[in-house]
Write an enzyme that holds these catalytic residues in place. Structure first.
Site, PDB file in Angstrom:
ATOM      1  N   TYR A 198      13.266  23.196  44.730  1.00  0.00           N
ATOM      2  CA  TYR A 198      13.258  21.826  44.213  1.00  0.00           C
ATOM      3  C   TYR A 198      12.106  21.636  43.221  1.00  0.00           C
ATOM      4  CZ  TYR A 198      12.991  16.678  44.416  1.00  0.00           C
ATOM      5  OH  TYR A 198      12.948  15.337  44.118  1.00  0.00           O
ATOM      6  N   SER A 221       9.838  14.599  39.412  1.00  0.00           N
ATOM      7  CA  SER A 221       9.297  14.378  40.749  1.00  0.00           C
ATOM      8  C   SER A 221       7.783  14.542  40.722  1.00  0.00           C
ATOM      9  CB  SER A 221       9.900  15.386  41.734  1.00  0.00           C
ATOM     10  OG  SER A 221       9.238  15.382  42.985  1.00  0.00           O
TER      11      SER A 221
END
Length: 268
Positions: A159, A146
Site C-alpha cells: 500500500y 496517503s
C-alpha cells in the site's frame, strides 16, 4: 452559487467512505457527479440519493461501473459521463485497497493487485480523463495518496509503495498538464474512519467491533489532535483543490490531512 456550479466531476470509489462524501459534497456545491465504483448497488443508491436531495440549482449524479484497474472500464466510464452530462471538468482518483502484511509474507499476487488498483488505477484515470478535461477548457485532478505516501509504516508495504508512487505521479502529471489548464494535486489522509481502516463498519461481528474500538483508542493516543479523521473532512480538502476560485495557483502538491500524525512523536 456553489463552488462547482456547472462542473462535471468523476469520483472513483464513490460508493462509500471518502469517495461517497466527496461525491455528496461536490453535488451540494453544484457539480454533476459521476459516482464510479465496482460496488454497483451501493453506487447506484448514492447517485439516487444525491439526485433526490440536490434540489433546485443543485447538482446531479449518475452511477457508472468502474474497475479502475481496467482500461476498457475507464473508456466506458468516460463515454457514460459524456452521454449524461456532455463533458468532464474534473477527476478525483479516490478508489483504493489496503491489505495488512509484512513484506516477506506478502504473496506476489496480493502485491500486484494493490498496485493494479491503487497505482495503475490512478495512472489510467489521468491518461483517460485528462484529454477530456483539456477539451472542456481545463480543470482539476485530485489523486488520493496517503500519509504513508510520505513516510513508512510497517505491515502496509504494498500500500505504501503505491501511495509513494501516486505522489510522484501527481508531480509529473502537474508538470505535463499545466499547459492544458489542468491542475493536479494529491490528498494524503492519515487515519480516517472508513471501512478500509475500520472493518467493523462492514461487519457487526463482535470481534471486529472490538477491533474497531481498539483502533480508535490506538489513534487517540498516536494522533496529536486525539482522534481519527472523518471522511467528510477529506472531502472538504478535495473540494478546495477542485474549486478553481480556491486553489487556482496550486498544482503538483501533496496535502497531508492527518491530525498532525506526520509532524512527529509527542513525549507527553
Amino acid at each position: 452559487m456553489g463552488k462547482l456550479d456547472g462542473r462535471v466531476v468523476i469520483v472513483t470509489g464513490a460508493a462509500r467512505g471518502q469517495g461517497e462524501q466527496e461525491a455528496r459534497l461536490f453535488a451540494a456545491e453544484g457539480a454533476r457527479v459521476v459516482v464510479a465504483d465496482v460496488l454497483d448497488d451501493q453506487g447506484e443508491a448514492v447517485a439516487k440519493e444525491i439526485g433526490e436531495t440536490a434540489g433546485a440549482g443543485g447538482g446531479a449524479a449518475v452511477h457508472v461501473h468502474l474497475d479502475v484497474s481496467k482500461e476498457a472500464d475507464w473508456a466506458a466510464a468516460v463515454a457514460a459521463a459524456k452521454a449524461a452530462f456532455g463533458k468532464i471538468d474534473g477527476l478525483v482518483n479516490n478508489a483504493g485497497i489496503l491489505r495488512f502484511n509484512e513484506l516477506v509474507s506478502t504473496p506476489l499476487d496480493e502485491f500486484q493487485r494493490i498496485v493494479q488498483v491503487n497505482q495503475v488505477g490512478a495512472f489510467l484515470g489521468i491518461k483517460t480523463v485528462a484529454p477530456e478535461i483539456a477539451a472542456a477548457g481545463g480543470g482539476s485532478i485530485v489523486n488520493t495518496a496517503s500519509y504513508t505516501g510520505l513516510t513508512g509504516m510497517a505491515y502496509v508495504g504494498a500500500y505504501a509503495a503505491t501511495k509513494h508512487a501516486i505522489v510522484g505521479l501527481t508531480r509529473v502529471a502537474a508538470l505535463e498538464l499545466a499547459a492544458q489548464g489542468i491542475r493536479v494535486n494529491a490528498v494524503c489522509p492519515g487515519a480516517i474512519d472508513t471501512a478500509m481502516s475500520n472493518p467493523a463498519q462492514l461487519d457487526p461481528d463482535a470481534e471486529l467491533a472490538q477491533s474497531g474500538e481498539a483502533l480508535d483508542r490506538f489513534y487517540r493516543k498516536l494522533v496529536p489532535l486525539g482522534r481519527v479523521g472523518r471522511p467528510e473532512e477529506v472531502a472538504r480538502l478535495a473540494l478546495f483543490l477542485t474549486a478553481e476560485e480556491d486553489s487556482a495557483y496550486i498544482t503538483g502538491q501533496p496535502f497531508v490531512i492527518d491530525g498532525g500524525w506526520l509532524a512527529g512523536v509527542s513525549v507527553l
